[in-house]
Design an enzyme around this catalytic site. Structure first.
Site, PDB file in Angstrom:
ATOM      1  N   ASP A   2       0.855  -1.185   0.000  1.00 56.57           N
ATOM      2  CA  ASP A   2       0.000   0.000   0.000  1.00 56.57           C
ATOM      3  C   ASP A   2       0.891   1.234   0.000  1.00 56.57           C
ATOM      4  O   ASP A   2       1.726   1.398   0.899  1.00 56.57           O
ATOM      5  CB  ASP A   2      -0.912   0.000   1.230  1.00 56.57           C
ATOM      6  CG  ASP A   2      -1.814   1.224   1.269  1.00 56.57           C
ATOM      7  OD1 ASP A   2      -2.675   1.355   0.389  1.00 56.57           O
ATOM      8  OD2 ASP A   2      -1.638   2.058   2.186  1.00 56.57           O
ATOM      9  N   GLU A  60      -1.946  -1.456  -5.853  1.00 54.73           N
ATOM     10  CA  GLU A  60      -3.233  -0.849  -6.191  1.00 54.73           C
ATOM     11  C   GLU A  60      -3.097  -0.047  -7.481  1.00 54.73           C
ATOM     12  O   GLU A  60      -2.101   0.634  -7.698  1.00 54.73           O
ATOM     13  CB  GLU A  60      -3.697   0.066  -5.059  1.00 54.73           C
ATOM     14  CG  GLU A  60      -5.133   0.534  -5.206  1.00 54.73           C
ATOM     15  CD  GLU A  60      -5.610   1.296  -3.984  1.00 54.73           C
ATOM     16  OE1 GLU A  60      -6.793   1.682  -3.955  1.00 54.73           O
ATOM     17  OE2 GLU A  60      -4.795   1.504  -3.060  1.00 54.73           O
ATOM     18  N   ASP A  89      -2.999   1.696   7.126  1.00 50.13           N
ATOM     19  CA  ASP A  89      -2.174   1.280   5.997  1.00 50.13           C
ATOM     20  C   ASP A  89      -1.896  -0.218   6.014  1.00 50.13           C
ATOM     21  O   ASP A  89      -1.910  -0.868   4.971  1.00 50.13           O
ATOM     22  CB  ASP A  89      -0.861   2.065   6.009  1.00 50.13           C
ATOM     23  CG  ASP A  89      -1.078   3.561   5.856  1.00 50.13           C
ATOM     24  OD1 ASP A  89      -2.080   3.940   5.206  1.00 50.13           O
ATOM     25  OD2 ASP A  89      -0.270   4.353   6.374  1.00 50.13           O
TER      26      ASP A  89
END
Length: 396
Positions: free
Chosen positions: A188, A272, A353
């Protein structure tokens, strides 16, 4: 499995005065030929006609015979032909809807470069000699080339800070798939921490631009006060460019180290699919997002994974990784950016996170099970991609 990876090795070099003049003329001719060919193809496009590389090559031959453009004969013809091939590639991407319409090269803003193929250079005993030059380039060999390497192309460039670079493209037999591991990690990206891994590790954000922000602002103020077109302005612009180059070098070095470690330690890496181009439109976060260089991080990760036999999975950008409880799959209604820790109804307290990294990993592994590709599937009837295996609303 034997792989043949072509890899570019870039080095600094210090040209002589004669080489500087020759390369500067070559850069100018390359830009001129590119713009003239683009103008010819654009004019033909308005007439509903298509001009290909062979036709622009014939145009180049005709241009060289004119008195006005006779100076094109003074430089090597190979970089001129190569720039026509680059233009053809740009149009191929445009017609394939992978890029916008090609733009004209600017004398001040466009990167100065020229590409030489094997017929226009000679590489022997560690010496590189380009066409139209009597002396070899004085290259700073900061790292060795692969043993027995034979460059297929050589690209000479000069950046905005006035530094000269030569890039040698050759096959690197040392790039081989790494032994398979069963490790998978979710990554992330963020601003407080550059990366947060599903293992719980957090990689600090170096904030390279912030370290030189005061010096950069001072140099830019001095540049703004200089008269346009003056020598003082040129020197002030060079100082600004050197600061930007120092920031970019540190950022690139950090990303190379991080991505290499991730690829070596993990078989599957889940990230992502962020739209950074849209995110930088936020005026409050644009500078921090640009300094983090998320797009460059993803690019490095993907090509290194392809080199070493790893897999990179991009989870759909609409996947609610931050709002989803990784323990009970409960979806929170809202999750403002200032909330860094939160407690789910099941009683588990999450680090925002780390929880997002766990959810990305789970979604990425679901992609591999479902057989979906690396790129997220966005055009499904309910706008749900294969990565959205979790419930989209709170469970009763």
């Amino acid at each position: 499995m034997t792989t043949h990876v072509k890899r570019a090795y870039r080095y600094r070099f210090c040209p002589t005065d004669a080489q500087t003049a020759e390369l500067s003329r070559t850069f100018g001719c390359v830009r001129k030929v590119y713009n003239m060919a683009l103008a010819a193809r654009t004019e033909a496009w308005t007439r509903q006609e298509r001009v290909n590389y062979n036709q622009t090559s014939a145009m180049l031959t005709a241009w060289k015979k004119t008195e006005e453009l006779a100076y094109l004969n003074e430089v090597s013809s190979v970089p001129l032909q190569q720039t026509l091939r680059h233009l053809q590639t740009a149009f191929t991407h445009f017609f394939g809807k992978r890029a916008k319409y090609p733009r004209f090269k600017s004398r001040k803003k466009t990167r100065k470069s020229a590409e030489y193929t094997t017929s226009a250079f000679r590489f022997r005993n560690g010496e590189l000699r380009l066409a139209k030059m009597s002396e070899p380039l004085r290259i700073v060999w900061s790292r060795p080339l692969p043993e027995g390497a034979k460059p297929s192309t050589v690209t000479v460039s000069q950046d905005s800070a006035g530094r000269w670079f030569v890039s040698l493209l050759c096959e690197d037999p040392s790039v081989q798939p790494l032994p398979a591991t069963g490790q998978a990690v979710g990554v992330d990206v963020g601003l407080n921490h550059l990366l947060t891994l599903s293992t719980g590790e957090k990689i600090a954000n170096p904030r390279h631009e912030r370290r030189d922000r005061a010096a950069l602002a001072k140099a830019q103020r001095r540049l703004a006060k200089k008269e346009k077109g003056s020598a003082n302005r040129a020197r002030a612009r060079l100082k600004v460019a050197k600061i930007h180059a120092r920031i970019a070098d540190r950022r690139r070095d950090t990303l190379h180290k991080i991505t290499t470690r991730l690829v070596r330690d993990n078989q599957t890496i889940v990230i992502e699919d962020l739209t950074v181009r849209s995110m930088v439109k936020n005026r409050k976060l644009a500078r921090a997002i640009s300094d983090a260089a998320w797009s460059e991080f993803r690019s490095m990760l993907e090509y290194k994974a392809a080199w070493y036999g790893r897999e990179v999975i991009a989870v759909d950008r609409w996947f609610p990784s931050s709002r989803l409880c990784s323990a009970c799959n409960t979806l929170q209604d809202k999750m403002p950016l200032n909330v860094r820790t939160w407690t789910c109804g099941c009683g588990i307290t999450h680090d925002r996170d780390v929880n997002a990294a766990h959810n990305l990993l789970a979604a990425g592994l679901a992609v591999t099970v479902c057989g979906a590709g690396v790129r997220p599937q966005r055009r499904t009837p309910d706008r749900q991609s294969a990565t959205k295996q979790k419930p989209s609303r709170r469970e009763p």
